[in-house]
Write a protein that holds these residues in place. Structure first.
Motif, PDB file in Angstrom:
ATOM      1  N   LYS A  11       0.822  -1.205   0.000  1.00 23.92           N
ATOM      2  CA  LYS A  11       0.000   0.000   0.000  1.00 23.92           C
ATOM      3  C   LYS A  11       0.863   1.265   0.000  1.00 23.92           C
ATOM      4  CE  LYS A  11      -1.798   1.493   3.762  1.00 23.92           C
ATOM      5  NZ  LYS A  11      -2.527   1.687   5.007  1.00 23.92           N
ATOM      6  N   ASN A  12       2.022   1.203   0.619  1.00 26.49           N
ATOM      7  CA  ASN A  12       2.881   2.382   0.747  1.00 26.49           C
ATOM      8  C   ASN A  12       3.798   2.615  -0.458  1.00 26.49           C
ATOM      9  OD1 ASN A  12       1.877   3.107   3.245  1.00 26.49           O
ATOM     10  ND2 ASN A  12       3.285   1.743   4.322  1.00 26.49           N
ATOM     11  N   ILE A  13       3.740   1.786  -1.472  1.00 23.91           N
ATOM     12  CA  ILE A  13       4.568   1.970  -2.664  1.00 23.91           C
ATOM     13  C   ILE A  13       4.048   3.165  -3.448  1.00 23.91           C
ATOM     14  CG2 ILE A  13       5.226   0.992  -4.885  1.00 23.91           C
ATOM     15  CD1 ILE A  13       5.179  -1.762  -3.559  1.00 23.91           C
ATOM     16  N   LYS A  14       4.963   4.090  -3.767  1.00 26.47           N
ATOM     17  CA  LYS A  14       4.623   5.270  -4.562  1.00 26.47           C
ATOM     18  C   LYS A  14       5.386   5.191  -5.879  1.00 26.47           C
ATOM     19  CE  LYS A  14       2.520   7.630  -1.197  1.00 26.47           C
ATOM     20  NZ  LYS A  14       1.478   6.830  -0.679  1.00 26.47           N
ATOM     21  N   ASN A  15       4.675   5.199  -6.979  1.00 23.53           N
ATOM     22  CA  ASN A  15       5.299   5.164  -8.300  1.00 23.53           C
ATOM     23  C   ASN A  15       5.498   6.579  -8.813  1.00 23.53           C
ATOM     24  OD1 ASN A  15       5.384   2.373  -8.490  1.00 23.53           O
ATOM     25  ND2 ASN A  15       3.277   2.270  -9.237  1.00 23.53           N
ATOM     26  N   LYS A  16       6.658   6.823  -9.392  1.00 27.73           N
ATOM     27  CA  LYS A  16       6.956   8.112 -10.003  1.00 27.73           C
ATOM     28  C   LYS A  16       7.228   7.878 -11.486  1.00 27.73           C
ATOM     29  CE  LYS A  16       9.021   9.915  -5.814  1.00 27.73           C
ATOM     30  NZ  LYS A  16      10.262  10.345  -5.166  1.00 27.73           N
ATOM     31  N   PRO A  17       6.228   8.090 -12.329  1.00 28.74           N
ATOM     32  CA  PRO A  17       6.453   7.856 -13.761  1.00 28.74           C
ATOM     33  C   PRO A  17       7.478   8.836 -14.315  1.00 28.74           C
ATOM     34  CG  PRO A  17       4.282   8.801 -13.390  1.00 28.74           C
ATOM     35  CD  PRO A  17       4.884   8.545 -12.052  1.00 28.74           C
ATOM     36  N   LYS A  18       8.325   8.346 -15.209  1.00 26.19           N
ATOM     37  CA  LYS A  18       9.369   9.158 -15.816  1.00 26.19           C
ATOM     38  C   LYS A  18       9.333   8.939 -17.323  1.00 26.19           C
ATOM     39  CE  LYS A  18      14.302  10.010 -15.606  1.00 26.19           C
ATOM     40  NZ  LYS A  18      15.590   9.583 -15.053  1.00 26.19           N
ATOM     41  N   ILE A  19       9.402  10.016 -18.072  1.00 23.99           N
ATOM     42  CA  ILE A  19       9.372   9.925 -19.522  1.00 23.99           C
ATOM     43  C   ILE A  19      10.750   9.497 -20.008  1.00 23.99           C
ATOM     44  CG2 ILE A  19       9.090  11.237 -21.652  1.00 23.99           C
ATOM     45  CD1 ILE A  19       7.240  13.112 -20.118  1.00 23.99           C
ATOM     46  N   ASN A  20      10.786   8.481 -20.863  1.00 25.16           N
ATOM     47  CA  ASN A  20      12.044   8.078 -21.480  1.00 25.16           C
ATOM     48  C   ASN A  20      12.399   9.124 -22.538  1.00 25.16           C
ATOM     49  OD1 ASN A  20      12.225   5.736 -19.991  1.00 25.16           O
ATOM     50  ND2 ASN A  20      11.114   4.525 -21.501  1.00 25.16           N
ATOM     51  N   GLU A  21      13.416   9.919 -22.227  1.00 24.63           N
ATOM     52  CA  GLU A  21      13.776  11.022 -23.102  1.00 24.63           C
ATOM     53  C   GLU A  21      15.299  11.162 -23.108  1.00 24.63           C
ATOM     54  OE1 GLU A  21      12.125  15.512 -23.797  1.00 24.63           O
ATOM     55  OE2 GLU A  21      12.267  14.802 -21.760  1.00 24.63           O
ATOM     56  N   ASP A  22      15.830  11.401 -24.287  1.00 22.89           N
ATOM     57  CA  ASP A  22      17.268  11.613 -24.425  1.00 22.89           C
ATOM     58  C   ASP A  22      17.644  12.866 -23.630  1.00 22.89           C
ATOM     59  OD1 ASP A  22      19.879  11.272 -25.455  1.00 22.89           O
ATOM     60  OD2 ASP A  22      19.469  12.742 -27.033  1.00 22.89           O
ATOM     61  N   PRO A  23      18.730  12.834 -22.867  1.00 23.74           N
ATOM     62  CA  PRO A  23      19.095  14.010 -22.061  1.00 23.74           C
ATOM     63  C   PRO A  23      19.295  15.277 -22.890  1.00 23.74           C
ATOM     64  CG  PRO A  23      20.420  12.115 -21.407  1.00 23.74           C
ATOM     65  CD  PRO A  23      19.627  11.708 -22.614  1.00 23.74           C
ATOM     66  N   LYS A  24      19.807  15.134 -24.092  1.00 19.20           N
ATOM     67  CA  LYS A  24      20.002  16.314 -24.948  1.00 19.20           C
ATOM     68  C   LYS A  24      18.654  16.881 -25.395  1.00 19.20           C
ATOM     69  CE  LYS A  24      24.480  14.852 -26.658  1.00 19.20           C
ATOM     70  NZ  LYS A  24      25.237  14.375 -27.793  1.00 19.20           N
ATOM     71  N   ASP A  25      17.719  15.984 -25.709  1.00 13.40           N
ATOM     72  CA  ASP A  25      16.387  16.444 -26.088  1.00 13.40           C
ATOM     73  C   ASP A  25      15.691  17.116 -24.908  1.00 13.40           C
ATOM     74  OD1 ASP A  25      16.729  15.472 -28.639  1.00 13.40           O
ATOM     75  OD2 ASP A  25      15.715  13.564 -28.242  1.00 13.40           O
ATOM     76  N   ALA A  26      15.893  16.559 -23.715  1.00 14.28           N
ATOM     77  CA  ALA A  26      15.295  17.152 -22.519  1.00 14.28           C
ATOM     78  C   ALA A  26      15.873  18.545 -22.278  1.00 14.28           C
ATOM     79  CB  ALA A  26      15.541  16.260 -21.310  1.00 14.28           C
ATOM     80  N   LEU A  27      17.180  18.692 -22.447  1.00  5.66           N
ATOM     81  CA  LEU A  27      17.828  19.987 -22.259  1.00  5.66           C
ATOM     82  C   LEU A  27      17.323  20.987 -23.292  1.00  5.66           C
ATOM     83  CD1 LEU A  27      19.988  21.403 -20.535  1.00  5.66           C
ATOM     84  CD2 LEU A  27      21.652  20.714 -22.243  1.00  5.66           C
ATOM     85  N   LEU A  28      17.198  20.549 -24.540  1.00  6.86           N
ATOM     86  CA  LEU A  28      16.684  21.421 -25.593  1.00  6.86           C
ATOM     87  C   LEU A  28      15.244  21.847 -25.280  1.00  6.86           C
ATOM     88  CD1 LEU A  28      17.142  22.725 -28.340  1.00  6.86           C
ATOM     89  CD2 LEU A  28      16.340  20.630 -29.395  1.00  6.86           C
ATOM     90  N   ARG A  29      14.431  20.904 -24.818  1.00  5.33           N
ATOM     91  CA  ARG A  29      13.040  21.220 -24.466  1.00  5.33           C
ATOM     92  C   ARG A  29      12.997  22.231 -23.321  1.00  5.33           C
ATOM     93  NH1 ARG A  29      10.485  19.353 -20.509  1.00  5.33           N
ATOM     94  NH2 ARG A  29      11.768  17.487 -20.288  1.00  5.33           N
ATOM     95  N   GLU A  30      13.867  22.058 -22.319  1.00  3.51           N
ATOM     96  CA  GLU A  30      13.909  23.002 -21.198  1.00  3.51           C
ATOM     97  C   GLU A  30      14.317  24.396 -21.680  1.00  3.51           C
ATOM     98  OE1 GLU A  30      16.493  21.433 -18.210  1.00  3.51           O
ATOM     99  OE2 GLU A  30      15.270  19.633 -17.933  1.00  3.51           O
ATOM    100  N   PHE A  31      15.292  24.469 -22.609  1.00  2.00           N
ATOM    101  CA  PHE A  31      15.706  25.762 -23.149  1.00  2.00           C
ATOM    102  C   PHE A  31      14.559  26.420 -23.903  1.00  2.00           C
ATOM    103  CE2 PHE A  31      20.478  24.591 -23.426  1.00  2.00           C
ATOM    104  CZ  PHE A  31      20.625  24.875 -22.083  1.00  2.00           C
ATOM    105  N   GLN A  32      13.831  25.638 -24.688  1.00  5.53           N
ATOM    106  CA  GLN A  32      12.719  26.201 -25.448  1.00  5.53           C
ATOM    107  C   GLN A  32      11.625  26.703 -24.515  1.00  5.53           C
ATOM    108  OE1 GLN A  32      11.874  22.857 -27.973  1.00  5.53           O
ATOM    109  NE2 GLN A  32      13.156  23.629 -29.643  1.00  5.53           N
ATOM    110  N   GLU A  33      11.365  25.961 -23.428  1.00  7.20           N
ATOM    111  CA  GLU A  33      10.374  26.411 -22.453  1.00  7.20           C
ATOM    112  C   GLU A  33      10.838  27.693 -21.766  1.00  7.20           C
ATOM    113  OE1 GLU A  33       9.924  23.040 -19.902  1.00  7.20           O
ATOM    114  OE2 GLU A  33       8.684  21.935 -21.339  1.00  7.20           O
ATOM    115  N   GLU A  34      12.137  27.763 -21.459  1.00  8.40           N
ATOM    116  CA  GLU A  34      12.695  28.956 -20.816  1.00  8.40           C
ATOM    117  C   GLU A  34      12.602  30.158 -21.756  1.00  8.40           C
ATOM    118  OE1 GLU A  34      14.648  31.133 -17.748  1.00  8.40           O
ATOM    119  OE2 GLU A  34      13.648  29.202 -17.762  1.00  8.40           O
ATOM    120  N   ILE A  35      12.889  29.964 -23.039  1.00  6.70           N
ATOM    121  CA  ILE A  35      12.778  31.047 -24.022  1.00  6.70           C
ATOM    122  C   ILE A  35      11.339  31.536 -24.110  1.00  6.70           C
ATOM    123  CG2 ILE A  35      12.907  31.577 -26.493  1.00  6.70           C
ATOM    124  CD1 ILE A  35      15.378  29.715 -26.590  1.00  6.70           C
TER     125      ILE A  35
END
Length: 99
Positions: A11-35
């Protein structure tokens, strides 16, 4: 008795879903969101993101960097930060392979 402990642990198990994403793509997405966030903040402040011609006349005294300069400065800081992080990751890989 064991069933109760197992059920309580399950009952106490907490799942944290994580998107499988290339780190470079994630960084690019973060930059685009910041822009996008910076552009929205600049437009909300009354600044302009695009070019356009300025009217000739008396120059206004500068109180600080304009919006575009601030945006470029922040982007440069983001790029430098990400490059330092990437270089550190490369050093970690190289030194771990030497050991």
């Amino acid at each position: 008795m064991h069933v109760d402990r197992y059920a309580n642990r399950a009952k106490n198990i907490k799942n944290k879903p994580k998107i499988n994403e290339d780190p470079k793509d994630a960084l690019l997405r973060e930059f685009q969101e910041e822009i996008a966030r910076l552009k929205a903040a600049l437009e909300a402040k009354g600044g302009s993101v695009g070019g356009g011609r300025k009217k000739r006349g008396r120059r206004q005294p500068r109180t600080g960097p304009d919006g575009l300069s601030l945006l470029v400065l922040l982007l440069c800081q983001l790029v430098v930060t990400s490059m330092v992080s990437l270089i550190l990751d490369i050093f970690v890989v190289i030194f771990s392979s030497l050991s």
